[in-house]
Design an enzyme around this catalytic site. Structure first.
Site, mmCIF file in Angstrom:
data_model
loop_
_atom_site.group_PDB
_atom_site.id
_atom_site.type_symbol
_atom_site.label_atom_id
_atom_site.label_comp_id
_atom_site.label_asym_id
_atom_site.label_seq_id
_atom_site.Cartn_x
_atom_site.Cartn_y
_atom_site.Cartn_z
ATOM 1 N N CYS A 1 0.969 -1.180 0.207
ATOM 2 C CA CYS A 1 0.183 0.018 -0.103
ATOM 3 C C CYS A 1 0.776 1.598 -0.310
ATOM 4 C CB CYS A 1 -0.710 0.579 0.719
ATOM 5 S SG CYS A 1 -0.436 0.555 2.584
ATOM 6 N N GLU A 2 0.058 2.147 -0.699
ATOM 7 C CA GLU A 2 1.246 3.144 -0.999
ATOM 8 C C GLU A 2 1.227 4.306 0.394
ATOM 9 O OE1 GLU A 2 -0.859 5.324 -4.389
ATOM 10 O OE2 GLU A 2 -1.935 6.419 -3.167
ATOM 11 N N HIS A 3 -0.325 3.817 1.049
ATOM 12 C CA HIS A 3 0.089 4.507 2.381
ATOM 13 C C HIS A 3 1.181 4.263 3.270
ATOM 14 C CE1 HIS A 3 -3.916 5.148 0.986
ATOM 15 N NE2 HIS A 3 -3.378 6.123 0.814
ATOM 16 N N HIS A 4 1.604 2.899 3.958
ATOM 17 C CA HIS A 4 2.134 2.805 5.075
ATOM 18 C C HIS A 4 3.255 1.595 4.500
ATOM 19 C CE1 HIS A 4 -1.670 3.353 6.651
ATOM 20 N NE2 HIS A 4 -1.526 3.471 7.920
ATOM 21 N N GLN B 1 -5.782 -0.618 -3.905
ATOM 22 C CA GLN B 1 -6.639 -1.295 -4.375
ATOM 23 C C GLN B 1 -7.455 -0.713 -5.553
ATOM 24 O OE1 GLN B 1 -7.866 -4.200 -1.826
ATOM 25 N NE2 GLN B 1 -10.002 -5.410 -3.880
ATOM 26 N N HIS C 1 -5.265 -6.000 3.687
ATOM 27 C CA HIS C 1 -4.514 -5.428 3.345
ATOM 28 C C HIS C 1 -3.712 -5.245 5.301
ATOM 29 C CE1 HIS C 1 -5.552 -2.397 -0.172
ATOM 30 N NE2 HIS C 1 -7.108 -3.353 0.236
ATOM 31 N N CYS D 1 -2.245 -3.241 6.279
ATOM 32 C CA CYS D 1 -2.254 -2.062 7.578
ATOM 33 C C CYS D 1 -3.071 -2.181 8.089
ATOM 34 C CB CYS D 1 -1.677 -0.891 6.100
ATOM 35 S SG CYS D 1 -3.201 -0.385 5.322
HETATM 36 N N1 GTP Z 1 -9.351 3.592 -0.396
HETATM 37 C C1 GTP Z 1 -7.799 2.915 -0.391
HETATM 38 N N2 GTP Z 1 -7.301 2.602 1.078
HETATM 39 C C2 GTP Z 1 -6.391 2.395 1.729
HETATM 40 C C3 GTP Z 1 -5.693 1.273 0.717
HETATM 41 N N3 GTP Z 1 -4.558 0.706 1.731
HETATM 42 C C4 GTP Z 1 -4.943 1.629 2.460
HETATM 43 N N4 GTP Z 1 -5.969 2.265 2.702
HETATM 44 C C5 GTP Z 1 -6.125 3.481 3.675
HETATM 45 O O1 GTP Z 1 -5.345 4.302 3.879
HETATM 46 C C6 GTP Z 1 -5.911 5.005 4.845
HETATM 47 C C7 GTP Z 1 -4.641 6.172 5.550
HETATM 48 O O2 GTP Z 1 -5.422 6.747 6.454
HETATM 49 P P1 GTP Z 1 -4.243 7.961 7.090
HETATM 50 O O3 GTP Z 1 -4.857 8.509 8.077
HETATM 51 O O4 GTP Z 1 -3.960 9.040 6.528
HETATM 52 O O5 GTP Z 1 -3.352 7.089 7.850
HETATM 53 P P2 GTP Z 1 -3.495 6.249 9.968
HETATM 54 O O6 GTP Z 1 -3.337 7.142 10.374
HETATM 55 O O7 GTP Z 1 -2.199 5.622 9.375
HETATM 56 O O8 GTP Z 1 -4.364 5.506 9.415
HETATM 57 P P3 GTP Z 1 -5.051 4.630 10.032
HETATM 58 O O9 GTP Z 1 -4.941 2.915 9.212
HETATM 59 O O10 GTP Z 1 -6.509 3.978 10.450
HETATM 60 O O11 GTP Z 1 -4.395 4.303 11.617
HETATM 61 C C8 GTP Z 1 -5.612 3.977 5.790
HETATM 62 O O12 GTP Z 1 -7.739 4.287 6.449
HETATM 63 C C9 GTP Z 1 -5.998 2.409 5.163
HETATM 64 O O13 GTP Z 1 -6.955 1.534 5.782
HETATM 65 C C10 GTP Z 1 -6.632 1.105 -0.827
HETATM 66 O O14 GTP Z 1 -5.942 0.371 -1.644
HETATM 67 N N5 GTP Z 1 -7.541 1.786 -0.377
HETATM 68 ZN ZN ZN Z 2 -1.362 0.569 3.908
#
Ligand code: GTP
Ligand code: ZN
Length: 219
Positions: free
Chosen positions: A110-113, A151, A179, A181
């Site tokens: 995932c691009e966020h984590h 995704q 996921h 994360c």
């Molecule tokens: N729409 C979508 N969201 C994703 C995907 N992979 C991870 N996420 C979400 O990306 C979001 C990032 O949220 P943030 O609030 O910026 O980050 P965070 O504080 O680490 O969030 P938490 O995971 O809720 O602890 C999270 O809700 C993840 O579940 C994906 O493929 N699609």
């Molecule tokens: Zn993630």
């Protein structure tokens, strides 16, 4: 691997473009790609940041191993979906019914984590101007999965790439993924699976075709 260091705005443009022939291999302008030594030094920094001693025996080779592993896990940045789908077979005795490859397993991040997304893709199409080798559908999944992803974007990129290359009468993509994360950190919900779909052509126009796809995927 250039996209890893591109500013977000530049990288978004690449994602929007991805799947178009010749445009989904990332490169060109942008910040200088770090050297291998710089990438290894970054891993060493992370090791120190988590409280480790990068000089201890078990870790001395870890930065090198991690960078090598990243080359494999993120190999998609150096690949081009149009090249993968280059070869279309037209002599299929007039076969024009559904072709479905289901349960194509993949690993993405995932691009966020930057932690794993583990899933399966199901791809079906109705041939119009020919068919592609079945393995190529699985290869195109990996071209995009081996990048940082959401995704939703992964689903759209696979769909766009196949539509561009094959121009089928209809194309259906379904991705089911877990996921990490959401499982290993944060909300910590193991086993939750996310489903995304993209229907085009007859699959978008005809609910009966969507139902047929769903039935074949689930049976
Ligand atoms: N729409 C979508 N969201 C994703 C995907 N992979 C991870 N996420 C979400 O990306 C979001 C990032 O949220 P943030 O609030 O910026 O980050 P965070 O504080 O680490 O969030 P938490 O995971 O809720 O602890 C999270 O809700 C993840 O579940 C994906 O493929 N699609
Ligand atoms: Zn993630």
């Amino acid at each position: 691997m250039d996209a890893v260091v591109k500013p977000l705005s530049a990288r978004k443009a690449v994602v929007a473009d991805a799947g178009k022939p010749g445009s989904d291999s990332v490169g060109g302008k942008g910040p200088r790609r770090p050297t291998r030594a710089e990438a290894e030094a970054a891993v060493e920094t992370l090791l120190r940041w988590i409280g480790e001693n990068p000089a201890r025996e078990g870790l001395v080779d870890t930065p090198r191993r991690v960078v090598k592993a990243y080359e494999e896990l993120f190999a998609g940045y150096g690949e081009n979906s149009a090249e993968v789908l280059d070869r279309v077979f037209e002599e299929v005795e007039g076969y024009s019914d559904i072709v479905l490859v289901r349960d194509i397993s993949f690993f993405s991040h995932c691009e966020h984590h930057m932690v794993p997304i583990i899933g399966k893709a199901h791809i079906a199409y109705y041939p119009a101007r020919g068919v592609v080798g079945l393995s190529k559908l699985a290869r195109v999944v990996d071209v995009f999965a081996r990048r940082l992803q959401t995704q939703e974007a992964l689903t759209a990129q696979i769909s766009d790439a196949i539509n561009d290359a094959l121009q089928p009468r209809g194309l259906a993509i379904m991705i089911e993924a877990e996921h990490m994360c959401m499982a290993m950190r944060g909300i910590q919900k193991q086993g939750a699976s996310t489903i995304t779909t993209r229907f085009s052509g007859v699959f978008a126009d005809d609910p009966a075709e969507q139902a047929r796809f769903m039935m074949l995927v689930r049976e």
